[in-house]
Structure formats: C-alpha cells, structure tokens
Write a protein that holds these residues in place. Structure first.
Motif, PDB file in Angstrom:
ATOM      1  N   ALA A  56       0.702  -1.191   0.067  1.00  0.00           N
ATOM      2  CA  ALA A  56      -0.056  -0.190  -0.009  1.00  0.00           C
ATOM      3  C   ALA A  56       0.705   1.154  -0.021  1.00  0.00           C
ATOM      4  O   ALA A  56       0.528   2.181  -0.879  1.00  0.00           O
ATOM      5  N   LEU A  57       1.859   1.335   0.720  1.00  0.00           N
ATOM      6  CA  LEU A  57       2.739   2.372   0.845  1.00  0.00           C
ATOM      7  C   LEU A  57       3.374   2.643  -0.368  1.00  0.00           C
ATOM      8  O   LEU A  57       3.620   3.686  -0.773  1.00  0.00           O
ATOM      9  N   LEU A  58       3.935   1.646  -1.038  1.00  0.00           N
ATOM     10  CA  LEU A  58       4.803   1.809  -2.055  1.00  0.00           C
ATOM     11  C   LEU A  58       3.913   2.160  -3.238  1.00  0.00           C
ATOM     12  O   LEU A  58       4.304   2.990  -4.245  1.00  0.00           O
ATOM     13  N   SER A  59       2.674   1.697  -3.328  1.00  0.00           N
ATOM     14  CA  SER A  59       1.643   1.937  -4.247  1.00  0.00           C
ATOM     15  C   SER A  59       1.455   3.509  -4.515  1.00  0.00           C
ATOM     16  O   SER A  59       1.148   4.324  -5.236  1.00  0.00           O
ATOM     17  N   ILE A  60       1.096   4.161  -3.151  1.00  0.00           N
ATOM     18  CA  ILE A  60       0.862   5.539  -2.770  1.00  0.00           C
ATOM     19  C   ILE A  60       1.939   6.656  -3.366  1.00  0.00           C
ATOM     20  O   ILE A  60       1.827   7.436  -4.185  1.00  0.00           O
TER      21      ILE A  60
END
Length: 363
Positions: A56-60
């Motif tokens: 999720a963090l890398l996607s953001i």
C-alpha cells in the motif's frame, strides 16, 4: 485521457494487490497450506499485515509520483501511456517480490513449528455439490461467437465501401493509430482475432466447469461456500468480460464500415466504459469470492487436517499435479483460477487460440 486510464488501472492493481492476503482461501497463506488450527497464529497475521502495508505504501508513492510527473509538464500521450504501462508492471513486480519473501517466511514458519505433526490428513467429497453448481451454461458463449461470424459476413458484403487503409489498432482515445492495405483478409482480421478469443473463453469455461470441486475436511461448509461462489461468479465475470470485448471490437469493426458512428465522444466513451465495466466486475468478483469463506466454523476437529498439496505448487503460484484430472484449480495467491500445468489439455485450450490470435495480428 491516457493518464486517467492508466491511473485508474494502476490504482485498481494497487488495491487488489494490497487486499490479496485477505481474499485468498483462508487456509492458504502466501501460497502455503496452513492447517485450520493455526490460521489465527499471531506471526501469520503479522506477515499479512506487513505485506499489505508495504504494498500500500509503495503504491501510494508510485501513484503520487506518476501524478506529479504528468502535471509538472505537458506530456505527450505516448509518453504518458508508456510510463503508465511501466508503472503497472513495476507494481506487479513489487507485489510479487513481497509475496515470494513472505511465502518463504511462511513455509519456514510451518516447518519450524511442525504444524502438520500429529494431524491426520483427510480428503472429503460431497456427491451432491454438483447439483448446487450455478455456473452459466456453455451454450451462452455461442451468442457472441455467432454475432462475430455474422459481422465478418457483413463486412465482406460491404467490402467495396471499406477505406483503402484498414485500421488495425486503436489508442486509448479511441482513435485508430495503425493501418494496413485493404484486402479480404485485412477487412475481417479484427473479427478473426475476436473469434479466437471467444473460442478460448469458451474452452476456459468448459474446462473450469469440469474441474474438481475441492472441499476442506476441517471447514466443510466454508469451503463449499467458497467453491460454489468461485465457480458461479467466475463464470459470470468471464462471460461479462467476453461480452464487453465482443461489443468493443465489434464497434471498431463497424466503425471501419460506417465511420459516422465514431463521431464525437462516442469513440472515447465506449472504450472507457469497457474499462470501467471490467474493473468493477473484477472488484465485485474478488470481494464476493474472497469473503465467502471468512466466517469461522464453530467445530473444527483437532486431530485432522486437509491434504497438504504444497509439493505440487511451485512457489505457491504454479500448480503441477499429473494425478489431478482438473485442468484449472483455484489460485493460491489471488482470486480466480490457474492452470494445472501438468495437464496438457489446459495448455492446448490457452496456447492454440492465443497462438492463432498472435499470428493473425502480425499478418
């Protein structure tokens, strides 16, 4: 428009990849079979949480960077599209990397704790479950096939009014961006490719319908719900996607014969509507199937477990079991089906139409 399309697709991939650990069969964790008695283990929960947070963090970060890059300067459509495609593949690669890491960790955890020790492997069957199967009948797939054959006949009947340059590819905006000289073959080339895809979809549907229904010895009701949901909703999704592809490609074919139907925003709205239809359908499918077995059963026999088939799964992703007659089986990571690569019929169903489609595309 290219940015909107690729941004939506990338966002969708990010959401699905983030949620995957909570959508798969509950007794399968990162491609590893975990006995029902241990699925609430604290370490397993931690692995799922860390995976989802990392993705999720890398996607953001990736999505925000893509947005800033596009807005910082005026970009050409092909630059936006190419960068968007690279980002999508990068996001999938990142999620698979995290998956393989936690697959190894979960496998190690299972071995170190000897979870299978003192548990008797069992296999159960339900002779009545086939009567509860709500997969669509195969003959529905004949409707788009017949319509495509009719479209090819109609195209050849109107061969004289076709343009001298036949479109062979359309960009995200719905505009044709590649052409070839008019011949009888090039006139129906698009429809021939569509026909191959329809035959492949029909083969996949028949193969999945005939594939085995695998139930859990320790959570019979939950596994029955999941298997029936998987079969029902995957058949609907497959058919809806096929109808969408058929309508989209038929529209492009008809636009070649009657250019006036492609005027205005129609040629932009139709491809975009197809994209939204597929994404919403896939999301509904993932949620319906992913949550179908998440209600814990009150009685779990303490001394039994399901048959451990980890040895047939390479990396938890690829299934090789020559003793299993099923052509397709449920994925261990993701929601849907995957091939039994030890069954050559599945390869024929996929590779033959796909090869013909590619040959047609390059001719």
């Amino acid at each position: 428009m290219s940015f909107i399309i690729f941004f939506i697709i990338t966002l969708f991939i990010a959401v699905i990849q983030t949620a995957i650990p909570y959508l798969v069969n509950r007794t399968v964790v990162f491609g590893v079979m975990v006995p029902e008695q241990y699925i609430e283990d604290k370490t397993i929960k931690k692995y799922k949480k860390y995976y989802s947070l990392s993705v999720a963090l890398l996607s953001i970060v990736i999505l925000v960077s893509y947005l800033v890059w596009v807005l910082s300067n005026e970009r050409l459509d092909n630059q936006v599209a190419l960068t968007g495609a690279v980002i999508e593949f990068a996001l999938i690669f990142i999620s698979i990397t995290f998956y393989l890491y936690y697959h190894a960790k979960t496998k190690q955890l299972k071995q170190q704790n000897n979870w299978a020790e003192n548990l008797k492997p069992m296999k159960v069957t339900d002779l009545s479950i086939r009567s509860q199967d709500e997969m669509l009948p195969w003959y529905l797939y004949l409707l788009p096939i017949i319509s495509t054959i009719g479209l090819m006949i109609y195209t050849l009947m109107n061969y004289d009014i076709l343009p001298n340059q036949i479109p062979t590819h359309w960009g995200p905006s719905g505009e044709a961006d590649a052409f070839t000289d008019k011949t009888s073959f090039s006139a129906i080339k698009l429809s021939l490719g569509l026909l191959m895809m329809q035959l492949m979809f029909l083969g996949i549907h028949i193969a999945t319908k005939k594939s085995g229904i695998k139930l859990s010895a320790t959570s019979l009701e939950s596994s029955r719900n999941r298997q029936l949901s998987l079969r029902k909703y995957s058949s609907w999704l497959l058919f809806v996607v096929l109808l969408g592809i058929t309508m989209l490609m038929s529209y492009f074919q008809l636009m070649t014969i009657h250019p006036e139907i492609g005027e205005g925003f129609v040629k932009l709205i139709i491809p975009f509507s197809f994209l939204i239809l597929v994404l919403i359908g896939t999301l509904i499918f993932a949620i319906k199937v992913g949550r179908s077995d998440k209600v814990m059963e009150t009685t779990v026999e303490a001394k039994i477990m399901d048959l451990d088939e980890d040895k047939y799964w390479k990396g938890g992703l690829f299934y090789f079991n020559k003793n299993d007659p099923s052509i397709f089986v449920e994925k261990r990571f993701g929601v849907g089906w995957t091939l039994n690569f030890a069954n050559p019929i599945g390869l024929v169903i996929i590779l033959v139409p796909l090869t013909v489609f590619l040959v047609i595309s390059f001719l």
